[in-house]
Design an enzyme around this catalytic site. Structure first.
Site, PDB file in Angstrom:
ATOM      1  N   ARG A  87      25.792  10.960  -0.076  1.00  0.00           N
ATOM      2  CA  ARG A  87      25.009  11.469   0.961  1.00  0.00           C
ATOM      3  C   ARG A  87      26.235  11.594   2.122  1.00  0.00           C
ATOM      4  O   ARG A  87      27.044  10.881   2.029  1.00  0.00           O
ATOM      5  CB  ARG A  87      24.123  10.258   1.418  1.00  0.00           C
ATOM      6  CG  ARG A  87      23.151   9.966   0.355  1.00  0.00           C
ATOM      7  CD  ARG A  87      21.896  10.844   0.153  1.00  0.00           C
ATOM      8  NE  ARG A  87      20.898  10.683  -0.876  1.00  0.00           N
ATOM      9  CZ  ARG A  87      20.238  11.711  -1.390  1.00  0.00           C
ATOM     10  NH1 ARG A  87      19.930  12.706  -0.566  1.00  0.00           N
ATOM     11  NH2 ARG A  87      19.601  11.342  -2.310  1.00  0.00           N
ATOM     12  N   LEU A  89      26.738  10.700   5.849  1.00  0.00           N
ATOM     13  CA  LEU A  89      26.408   9.866   6.635  1.00  0.00           C
ATOM     14  C   LEU A  89      26.112  10.674   8.245  1.00  0.00           C
ATOM     15  O   LEU A  89      26.958  11.392   8.527  1.00  0.00           O
ATOM     16  CB  LEU A  89      27.520   8.750   6.727  1.00  0.00           C
ATOM     17  CG  LEU A  89      27.657   8.065   5.407  1.00  0.00           C
ATOM     18  CD1 LEU A  89      29.098   7.151   5.541  1.00  0.00           C
ATOM     19  CD2 LEU A  89      26.291   6.924   5.377  1.00  0.00           C
ATOM     20  N   ASN A 101      36.382   6.847   3.037  1.00  0.00           N
ATOM     21  CA  ASN A 101      35.775   7.604   1.732  1.00  0.00           C
ATOM     22  C   ASN A 101      36.892   7.801   0.718  1.00  0.00           C
ATOM     23  O   ASN A 101      37.880   8.273   1.201  1.00  0.00           O
ATOM     24  CB  ASN A 101      35.131   8.943   2.235  1.00  0.00           C
ATOM     25  CG  ASN A 101      34.265   9.692   1.087  1.00  0.00           C
ATOM     26  OD1 ASN A 101      33.561   8.760   0.211  1.00  0.00           O
ATOM     27  ND2 ASN A 101      34.571  10.980   0.913  1.00  0.00           N
ATOM     28  N   HIS A 103      37.633  10.256  -2.524  1.00  0.00           N
ATOM     29  CA  HIS A 103      37.366  11.716  -2.839  1.00  0.00           C
ATOM     30  C   HIS A 103      38.092  12.181  -3.929  1.00  0.00           C
ATOM     31  O   HIS A 103      39.419  12.075  -3.587  1.00  0.00           O
ATOM     32  CB  HIS A 103      37.263  12.582  -1.505  1.00  0.00           C
ATOM     33  CG  HIS A 103      36.841  13.950  -2.030  1.00  0.00           C
ATOM     34  ND1 HIS A 103      35.549  14.349  -2.235  1.00  0.00           N
ATOM     35  CD2 HIS A 103      37.444  15.195  -2.429  1.00  0.00           C
ATOM     36  CE1 HIS A 103      35.437  15.640  -2.494  1.00  0.00           C
ATOM     37  NE2 HIS A 103      36.773  16.073  -2.586  1.00  0.00           N
ATOM     38  N   ASP A 135      34.174  11.248   9.189  1.00  0.00           N
ATOM     39  CA  ASP A 135      33.740  11.783  10.466  1.00  0.00           C
ATOM     40  C   ASP A 135      32.420  12.434  10.131  1.00  0.00           C
ATOM     41  O   ASP A 135      31.935  12.266   8.993  1.00  0.00           O
ATOM     42  CB  ASP A 135      34.654  12.832  11.282  1.00  0.00           C
ATOM     43  CG  ASP A 135      35.168  13.895  10.356  1.00  0.00           C
ATOM     44  OD1 ASP A 135      34.462  14.096   9.581  1.00  0.00           O
ATOM     45  OD2 ASP A 135      36.384  14.619  10.784  1.00  0.00           O
ATOM     46  N   ALA A 136      31.936  13.152  11.201  1.00  0.00           N
ATOM     47  CA  ALA A 136      30.666  13.827  10.856  1.00  0.00           C
ATOM     48  C   ALA A 136      30.434  14.938   9.738  1.00  0.00           C
ATOM     49  O   ALA A 136      29.391  15.464   9.672  1.00  0.00           O
ATOM     50  CB  ALA A 136      29.873  14.127  12.222  1.00  0.00           C
ATOM     51  N   GLY A 137      31.823  15.447   9.560  1.00  0.00           N
ATOM     52  CA  GLY A 137      31.714  16.613   8.752  1.00  0.00           C
ATOM     53  C   GLY A 137      31.883  16.071   7.285  1.00  0.00           C
ATOM     54  O   GLY A 137      31.573  14.860   6.595  1.00  0.00           O
ATOM     55  N   ASP A 139      33.820  15.536   4.088  1.00  0.00           N
ATOM     56  CA  ASP A 139      35.330  15.224   3.669  1.00  0.00           C
ATOM     57  C   ASP A 139      36.277  16.036   4.604  1.00  0.00           C
ATOM     58  O   ASP A 139      37.186  16.377   4.134  1.00  0.00           O
ATOM     59  CB  ASP A 139      35.471  15.985   2.108  1.00  0.00           C
ATOM     60  CG  ASP A 139      34.383  15.069   1.244  1.00  0.00           C
ATOM     61  OD1 ASP A 139      33.863  14.111   1.320  1.00  0.00           O
ATOM     62  OD2 ASP A 139      33.994  16.085   0.246  1.00  0.00           O
TER      63      ASP A 139
HETATM   64  C1  GRF Z   1      35.029   8.469  -7.560  1.00  0.00           C
HETATM   65  O1  GRF Z   1      35.896   9.534  -8.375  1.00  0.00           O
HETATM   66  C2  GRF Z   1      35.107   8.752  -6.088  1.00  0.00           C
HETATM   67  O2  GRF Z   1      36.352   9.666  -5.671  1.00  0.00           O
HETATM   68  C3  GRF Z   1      33.980   9.667  -5.976  1.00  0.00           C
HETATM   69  O3  GRF Z   1      33.042   9.308  -6.655  1.00  0.00           O
HETATM   70  C4  GRF Z   1      33.571   8.568  -7.884  1.00  0.00           C
HETATM   71  C5  GRF Z   1      32.865   7.121  -8.144  1.00  0.00           C
HETATM   72  O4  GRF Z   1      33.256   6.812  -9.320  1.00  0.00           O
HETATM   73  N1  GRF Z   1      33.607   9.780  -4.502  1.00  0.00           N
HETATM   74  P1  GRF Z   1      32.356   5.312  -9.750  1.00  0.00           P
HETATM   75  O5  GRF Z   1      31.067   5.352  -9.591  1.00  0.00           O
HETATM   76  O6  GRF Z   1      32.924   4.304  -8.738  1.00  0.00           O
HETATM   77  O7  GRF Z   1      33.009   5.048 -11.190  1.00  0.00           O
END
Ligand code: GRF
Length: 187
Positions: A87, A89, A101, A103, A135-137, A139
């Site tokens: 989601r 935020l 976060n 990613h 931030d608000a964007g 990623d």
């Molecule tokens: C990871 O690849 C993370 O980078 C992404 O979601 C995945 C989460 O994996 N945002 P898990 O549910 O912790 O196994």
């Protein structure tokens, strides 16, 4: 001082588990919050006695935006880690709590919900993972750490994502260790 940490996650929670298991970090995971009632991460939290709660997005996104801020605030976090939380935020959230976060791509390449699929489709030979401030964007926040993962000839989305997640479990822990001294000033 021990850092009070809230984890947000939507899925299986293997990254969350790596944080929970990182006894070398001076942190206390004070809550695990999810938007998905069936999320395995909630079970993981229960197993180790960490307070957990599901905050589903109901009919009103505006109400959820308020709820996620209020419920998180109740745990008085020094740091929030979004570990597979699917989601966006609200600005009120990211302005109030220092939030990072993780990613599964080398940002700024392949932001969004299908980073691994998009990297494969683009035919890149190397992808990876990024930990960044939120931030608000989508990623877009300042990058803290990144780690590369090679794309192998027979990779599909599942095999590649599994290899990325393998390195993400250590990347998230080393990144938290890196930023803890910076948070100290505020804790
Ligand atoms: C990871 O690849 C993370 O980078 C992404 O979601 C995945 C989460 O994996 N945002 P898990 O549910 O912790 O196994």
């Amino acid at each position: 001082m021990t850092c009070r940490l809230v984890i947000l996650a939507s899925g299986t929670g293997t990254i969350a588990q790596a944080i929970i298991d990182a006894y070398e970090l001076d942190i206390k995971v004070v809550a695990v919050l999810s938007d998905q009632i069936a999320s395995q991460v909630l079970e993981r939290a229960k197993t180790v006695g960490i307070p957990s709660e599901c905050i589903p997005v109901g009919n009103s996104r505006e109400l959820w935006n308020i709820e996620i801020v209020e419920k998180t605030a109740a745990f008085e976090p020094d740091l929030v880690v979004s570990a597979g939380f699917m989601r966006i935020l609200p600005p009120d959230f990211v302005n109030r709590f220092p939030t990072i976060n993780i990613h599964p791509s080398l940002l700024p390449d392949f932001p969004g919900a299908h980073a691994v699929r998009d990297a494969l489709a683009a035919g890149v030979l190397t992808t990876g993972s990024t930990v960044h401030w939120v931030d608000a964007g989508v990623d877009t926040g300042p990058i803290i750490t990144q780690m590369q993962v090679p794309v192998l000839p027979h990779d599909d989305e599942r095999t590649l994502h599994e290899r990325i997640k393998k390195i993400e479990r250590s990347l998230i822990v080393t990144t938290i260790a890196l930023i803890l001294p910076k948070l100290e000033q505020h804790v």
